[in-house]
Motif scaffolding. Structure first.
Motif, short mmCIF file in Angstrom:
data_model
loop_
_atom_site.label_atom_id
_atom_site.label_comp_id
_atom_site.label_asym_id
_atom_site.label_seq_id
_atom_site.Cartn_x
_atom_site.Cartn_y
_atom_site.Cartn_z
N THR A 86 0.96 0.05 -6.34
CA THR A 86 1.26 1.47 -6.50
C THR A 86 1.00 2.23 -5.21
O THR A 86 1.81 3.08 -4.79
N GLU A 87 -0.10 1.93 -4.56
CA GLU A 87 -0.43 2.59 -3.29
C GLU A 87 0.62 2.29 -2.24
O GLU A 87 1.07 3.18 -1.50
N LEU A 88 1.05 1.02 -2.15
CA LEU A 88 2.05 0.65 -1.16
C LEU A 88 3.39 1.33 -1.44
O LEU A 88 4.10 1.73 -0.51
N TRP A 95 10.54 3.41 -4.60
CA TRP A 95 10.42 3.27 -6.04
C TRP A 95 10.28 1.79 -6.37
O TRP A 95 11.00 0.94 -5.81
N THR A 96 9.36 1.47 -7.28
CA THR A 96 9.06 0.07 -7.60
C THR A 96 8.97 -0.10 -9.11
O THR A 96 8.25 0.65 -9.78
N GLY A 121 3.97 7.03 -5.12
CA GLY A 121 2.86 6.17 -5.48
C GLY A 121 2.22 6.56 -6.80
O GLY A 121 1.00 6.50 -6.93
N GLU A 122 3.05 6.93 -7.78
CA GLU A 122 2.56 7.34 -9.10
C GLU A 122 3.33 6.60 -10.19
O GLU A 122 4.55 6.45 -10.09
N VAL A 123 2.63 6.17 -11.22
CA VAL A 123 3.30 5.61 -12.39
C VAL A 123 3.90 6.77 -13.18
O VAL A 123 3.17 7.60 -13.73
N VAL A 124 5.23 6.85 -13.21
CA VAL A 124 5.90 7.99 -13.84
C VAL A 124 6.47 7.64 -15.21
O VAL A 124 6.83 8.53 -15.99
#
Length: 292
Positions: A86-88, A95-96, A121-124
């Motif tokens: 998430t940080e990366l 977007w990952t 870098g946020e879980v959305v």
């Protein structure tokens, strides 16, 4: 929109700390490669960090399948790897979409999930597999309840997971939700020909389909992206190597324009009742035995 679809080795023992960390390292290496090649989003297979094996988790194992003992999972290590991913994602502005087990409040079983991590870098969002195999629903996971969509730079994505490739109604549901591309992650390619089904879903619904599978299946079914007309645009190598295929999703391109401009709008119009005004009342229509 430039998208990268990945294939990575899937490891099956969530007790193995070194394996969990190596999976995280490989995921982050491919994220960096995808970013360097200009991707805005990268998509990983089911079990990208770990896909806990039913016999490893079974309280009746290792020779019999039984209820999963989720206390065997190294949750702190798994969370640390996901946090680093998430940080990366934020550092790379990438977007990952990454698969993982999502822990619930005990005694509830976890979800089998896809986390959607933004370029901040946020879980959305998170997609939880809804249509589970017999083993998954009987012994391992709690099913999800709803589809998930998210938008990146005006492109709408939907998520599917596991064995959901076998359920055309789930793909049709995303067409009705106006998605441009379905991200499908899996660990297996049987029963059934997953590659052929993915092409069929893409052509039937006139949208892009990204298929992400483990490196273990790359010789016969490498990860790749299917165009809205049902053809493969690009696929990962077949040599079992961790890799990404990077493509541009362009609805105006030659491989997509006809499907998007004509096929998809006409299917929607036809399903909305366009034929009713053209139906006739005629004895020769009603009599099924009328010859010639």
């Amino acid at each position: 929109m430039r998208i990268a679809v990945a294939q990575t080795p899937v490891r099956e023992d969530p007790r193995d700390v070194d394996a969990l960390r190596e999976s995280g390292r490989q995921v982050r290496a491919l994220m960096s490669e995808a970013s360097a090649r200009g991707a805005r989003i990268v998509h990983f297979p089911e079990g990208a960090i770990c896909f806990p094996h039913k016999l490893v988790m079974s309280v009746d194992g290792p020779d019999a399948v039984g209820p999963a003992d989720w206390n065997r999972c190294q949750w702190p290590v798994l969370r640390a790897e996901l946090a680093a991913i998430t940080e990366l994602a934020g550092e790379l502005r990438l977007w990952t979409v990454i698969a993982s087990v999502h822990r619930l409040t005990e005694p509830n079983r976890p979800h089998n999930s896809l986390y959607v991590i933004s370029d901040r870098g946020e879980v959305v969002s998170r997609y939880d597999e809804r249509v589970l195999s017999n083993t998954k629903v009987s012994y391992m996971y709690s099913p999800g309840i709803s589809p998930v969509t998210f938008d990146v730079d005006g492109v709408r994505f939907g998520c599917l997971l596991g064995m959901e490739i076998h359920y055309p109604e789930l793909f049709a549901e995303y067409e009705s939700l106006d998605v441009d591309c379905v991200l499908f992650s899996t660990t297996g390619v049987s029963p059934g020909n997953v590659a052929a089904q993915a092409r069929g879903h893409a052509a039937t619904n006139s949208y892009w389909v990204s298929v992400s599978v483990p490196t273990q299946h790359s010789a016969t079914a490498p990860s790749g992206v299917v165009t809205p007309n049902g053809d493969w645009l690009e696929r990962c190598p077949t040599d079992g190597s961790p890799s990404v295929a990077v493509v541009d999703l362009d609805n105006g391109s030659e491989v997509a324009a006809e499907a998007m401009a004509y096929a998809r709008p006409w299917r929607r119009k036809s399903r909305a009742g366009v034929y009713a005004g053209h139906q006739v009342t005629d004895p020769r229509s009603e009599d099924r035995t009328a010859a010639f």
